[in-house]
Scaffold this motif. Structure first.
Motif, PDB file in Angstrom:
ATOM      1  N   VAL A  45       0.872  -1.245  -0.116  1.00 44.03           N
ATOM      2  CA  VAL A  45      -0.013   0.046   0.049  1.00 44.03           C
ATOM      3  C   VAL A  45       0.884   1.342  -0.081  1.00 44.03           C
ATOM      4  N   ALA A  46       1.886   1.305   0.730  1.00 49.69           N
ATOM      5  CA  ALA A  46       2.628   2.458   0.798  1.00 49.69           C
ATOM      6  C   ALA A  46       3.377   2.682  -0.537  1.00 49.69           C
ATOM      7  N   PHE A  47       3.795   1.660  -0.996  1.00 49.26           N
ATOM      8  CA  PHE A  47       4.489   1.935  -2.499  1.00 49.26           C
ATOM      9  C   PHE A  47       3.554   2.283  -3.747  1.00 49.26           C
ATOM     10  N   ASP A  48       2.324   1.826  -3.506  1.00 51.28           N
ATOM     11  CA  ASP A  48       1.162   2.137  -4.356  1.00 51.28           C
ATOM     12  C   ASP A  48       0.987   3.835  -4.225  1.00 51.28           C
ATOM     13  N   VAL A  49       0.944   4.379  -2.994  1.00 48.94           N
ATOM     14  CA  VAL A  49       0.705   5.549  -2.894  1.00 48.94           C
ATOM     15  C   VAL A  49       1.874   6.385  -3.315  1.00 48.94           C
ATOM     16  N   ILE A  50       3.255   5.863  -3.272  1.00 45.39           N
ATOM     17  CA  ILE A  50       4.467   6.630  -3.648  1.00 45.39           C
ATOM     18  C   ILE A  50       4.402   6.823  -5.114  1.00 45.39           C
ATOM     19  N   ALA A  51       4.116   5.619  -5.718  1.00 46.50           N
ATOM     20  CA  ALA A  51       3.921   5.625  -7.332  1.00 46.50           C
ATOM     21  C   ALA A  51       2.836   6.472  -7.703  1.00 46.50           C
ATOM     22  N   ARG A  52       1.626   6.442  -7.203  1.00 40.77           N
ATOM     23  CA  ARG A  52       0.420   7.320  -7.514  1.00 40.77           C
ATOM     24  C   ARG A  52       0.925   8.732  -7.408  1.00 40.77           C
ATOM     25  N   TYR A  53       1.561   9.145  -6.193  1.00 36.75           N
ATOM     26  CA  TYR A  53       2.059  10.405  -6.084  1.00 36.75           C
ATOM     27  C   TYR A  53       3.090  10.931  -7.279  1.00 36.75           C
ATOM     28  N   LEU A  54       4.021  10.109  -7.219  1.00 36.13           N
ATOM     29  CA  LEU A  54       4.983  10.544  -8.358  1.00 36.13           C
ATOM     30  C   LEU A  54       4.105  10.673  -9.626  1.00 36.13           C
TER      31      LEU A  54
END
Length: 223
Positions: A45-54
């Motif tokens: 979930v954390a890296f999903d958020v990071i990828a979406r933010y980028l």
């Protein structure tokens, strides 16, 4: 300007992608021998958020995640259940994707099962042998951690500390260093294997991610 924590430098630094606006992101995925737990969910979930933010910030992100679908844990679970290792890997891969869907994780561009990269794994093992970074024992081919002078620099641990903390280290006689890990496990009765000039066997856990990322991204990537 986007600032991120640089693990090697131990401080926040300006993030500058290697190739213009394109970001190559890799995250180690699950070993599919059991159902996912809350720790897995937190990571993905954390890296999903990071990828979406980028992507929201305008970056062209390619997010790659591996699936470890051959491993000691999978083989052992298959023996316990009285089924094939392929059935275990398939069952828990499907369960993982059900969890991914339930958590609404949608940012991964490619899932890469390790068994689809056997040729790349073998090429890397051969290269390490040729350059003197690996050596052969009766049960397989091992990486010699003492040959890499910066081993442990990223994690901040010495080789001695790593010997007590690194996971999935085979305890076998003849290793040069306790922390040396197996790159190619030679065939044992009843275990899966692939034919190769290195001997019938299967990949060790530690070599899989590097073979996958080098195939998909080359020798370096951003995150």
């Amino acid at each position: 300007m986007l600032n991120v924590y640089n693990t090697l430098r131990r401080k926040k630094m300006a993030f500058i992608p290697r190739k213009g606006n394109r970001i190559q992101l890799f995250v180690c995925g699950p070993t599919v021998y059991d159902y996912s737990h809350i720790g897995h969910a937190r990571t993905y979930v954390a890296f999903d958020v990071i990828a979406r933010y980028l992507r929201y910030k305008g970056y062209d992100v390619f997010y790659l995640q591996n699936i470890t679908d051959i491993d000691d844990k999978i083989i052992n679970r298959a023996r316990e259940a009285g089924v094939s290792w392929e059935e275990i890997a398939d069952r828990y891969t499907k369960a993982y994707f059900e969890d991914v869907q339930a958590l609404r994780i949608t940012s991964v561009n490619k899932y890469a099962p390790a068994t689809q990269y056997i040729d790349a794994i073998l090429r890397q093992v051969r290269t390490l042998l040729e350059k003197g970074y690996a050596y052969e024992l009766d049960d397989g081919i091992y990486y010699d951690v003492s040959r890499f002078k910066n081993y442990g620099k990223l994690s901040g641990r010495t080789v001695e500390e790593a010997e007590d903390t690194v996971s999935r280290i085979d305890e076998v006689m003849g290793k040069r260093n306790k922390a040396d890990f197996c790159l190619w496990k030679l065939l044992k009765p009843g275990e899966p294997y692939w034919e190769s000039e290195l001997g019938k066997g299967r990949p060790g856990w530690h070599i899989e991610d590097t073979a996958i990322t080098e195939t998909e991204f080359g020798p370096q990537y951003d995150l």
